[in-house]
Design a protein around this motif. Structure first.
Motif, PDB file in Angstrom:
ATOM      1  N   GLU A 178       0.824  -1.231   0.191  1.00 29.70           N
ATOM      2  CA  GLU A 178      -0.074   0.008  -0.276  1.00 29.70           C
ATOM      3  C   GLU A 178       0.652   0.918  -0.189  1.00 29.70           C
ATOM      4  O   GLU A 178       0.326   2.003  -0.573  1.00 29.70           O
ATOM      5  N   PHE A 179       2.158   1.285   0.737  1.00 25.93           N
ATOM      6  CA  PHE A 179       3.018   2.464   1.105  1.00 25.93           C
ATOM      7  C   PHE A 179       3.707   2.787  -0.630  1.00 25.93           C
ATOM      8  O   PHE A 179       3.334   3.716  -1.570  1.00 25.93           O
ATOM      9  N   TRP A 180       4.219   1.901  -1.320  1.00 28.22           N
ATOM     10  CA  TRP A 180       5.018   1.317  -2.406  1.00 28.22           C
ATOM     11  C   TRP A 180       3.932   1.714  -3.686  1.00 28.22           C
ATOM     12  O   TRP A 180       4.238   2.420  -4.271  1.00 28.22           O
ATOM     13  N   LEU A 181       2.756   1.428  -3.297  1.00 28.97           N
ATOM     14  CA  LEU A 181       1.252   2.442  -4.256  1.00 28.97           C
ATOM     15  C   LEU A 181       1.283   3.744  -4.167  1.00 28.97           C
ATOM     16  O   LEU A 181       0.979   4.318  -5.173  1.00 28.97           O
ATOM     17  N   ALA A 182       1.266   4.492  -2.535  1.00 32.37           N
ATOM     18  CA  ALA A 182       1.122   5.107  -2.827  1.00 32.37           C
ATOM     19  C   ALA A 182       2.172   5.877  -2.893  1.00 32.37           C
ATOM     20  O   ALA A 182       1.728   7.067  -3.842  1.00 32.37           O
ATOM     21  N   CYS A 183       3.086   5.598  -2.989  1.00 28.83           N
ATOM     22  CA  CYS A 183       4.142   6.768  -3.145  1.00 28.83           C
ATOM     23  C   CYS A 183       4.395   6.373  -5.118  1.00 28.83           C
ATOM     24  O   CYS A 183       4.853   7.509  -5.416  1.00 28.83           O
ATOM     25  N   GLU A 184       4.435   5.332  -5.867  1.00 36.04           N
ATOM     26  CA  GLU A 184       3.772   5.766  -6.880  1.00 36.04           C
ATOM     27  C   GLU A 184       2.980   6.770  -7.695  1.00 36.04           C
ATOM     28  O   GLU A 184       2.938   7.081  -8.372  1.00 36.04           O
ATOM     29  N   ASP A 185       1.843   6.945  -7.197  1.00 37.22           N
ATOM     30  CA  ASP A 185       0.544   7.675  -6.963  1.00 37.22           C
ATOM     31  C   ASP A 185       1.213   9.042  -6.892  1.00 37.22           C
ATOM     32  O   ASP A 185       0.844  10.403  -7.637  1.00 37.22           O
ATOM     33  N   TYR A 186       2.106   9.089  -5.689  1.00 40.45           N
ATOM     34  CA  TYR A 186       2.339  10.256  -5.460  1.00 40.45           C
ATOM     35  C   TYR A 186       3.721  10.989  -6.674  1.00 40.45           C
ATOM     36  O   TYR A 186       3.238  12.319  -6.358  1.00 40.45           O
ATOM     37  N   LYS A 187       4.335  10.073  -7.385  1.00 37.65           N
ATOM     38  CA  LYS A 187       4.977  10.633  -7.455  1.00 37.65           C
ATOM     39  C   LYS A 187       4.238  11.302  -9.484  1.00 37.65           C
ATOM     40  O   LYS A 187       4.929  11.969  -9.747  1.00 37.65           O
TER      41      LYS A 187
END
Length: 209
Positions: free
Chosen positions: A113-122
């Motif tokens: 979930e964090f990894w995907l949130a980071c991908e979205d954040y970028k």
């Protein structure tokens, strides 16, 4: 690895975030009573907001995908490619969903979930970076985060400093740590799990029909 849910400041007014409707937007009788109950159960409401954010960002991760649907869009060859690398697995949306369900069974779903949130954040527009950075930090990185990720003290402190003047790379260091953790720890077990092997066997069996 997971932290217990605790009381957190309300974040449902932050622009650019994905949230479920707040109680005041619900047109129900006994409006004031509903507001009172919501205030008393703030940690639960916050948890619902986290799920709403993740569900809006990556619908297939929260809801999961039915095996029958997966069989319609997947081939055995494609699923076999997931075993080549974690990168191959995470570039496939159904792969993210299946791996996410596996991590959930191990009580470590906060990692993907964090990894995907980071991908979205970028991909976030610059004027929304600050709000989203604060949200991700409070949910995943803060020492008292609802879905605290397992990163070292130095990385946690470094990330806290970076989001004071956020850029699209503010979470890169922490994201790399979590990726390495999944790659070394969870990913090998996933490839030996029923989540992966049953899906692969079913697809291979269907291809012979």
């Amino acid at each position: 690895m997971r932290a217990a849910a605790i009381s957190m400041p309300r974040l449902d007014k932050m622009p650019g975030m994905f949230f479920s409707a707040s109680p005041k937007d619900l047109k129900e009788p006994n409006h004031s009573l509903l507001d009172d109950k919501t205030q008393k159960k703030r940690p639960k409401t916050f948890g619902m907001d986290v799920k709403a954010y993740l569900r809006s960002m990556v619908p297939h991760l929260e809801s999961g995908m039915k095996s029958s649907k997966s069989k319609d869009i997947l081939s055995a060859e494609e699923v076999m490619q997931w075993s080549q690398s974690l990168e191959k697995l995470l570039t496939n949306q159904t792969g993210q969903s299946v791996f996410g369900n596996f991590l959930k069974s191990e009580f470590s779903e906060e990692n993907i979930e964090f990894w995907l949130a980071c991908e979205d954040y970028k991909k976030t527009e610059s004027d929304l970076l600050s709000n989203k950075a604060q949200y991700i930090y409070k949910v995943f990185v803060h020492p008292d985060a609802v879905k605290q990720i397992n990163i070292d003290f130095r990385t946690r402190e470094s990330t806290a400093k970076k989001i004071k003047a956020p850029t699209s790379t503010s979470f890169d260091e922490a994201q790399k740590v979590i990726y390495a953790l999944m790659e070394k720890d969870s990913y090998p077990r996933f490839l030996k799990s029923n989540f992966y092997l049953n899906l692969l066997n079913d697809l291979q069996a269907n291809s012979l029909k």
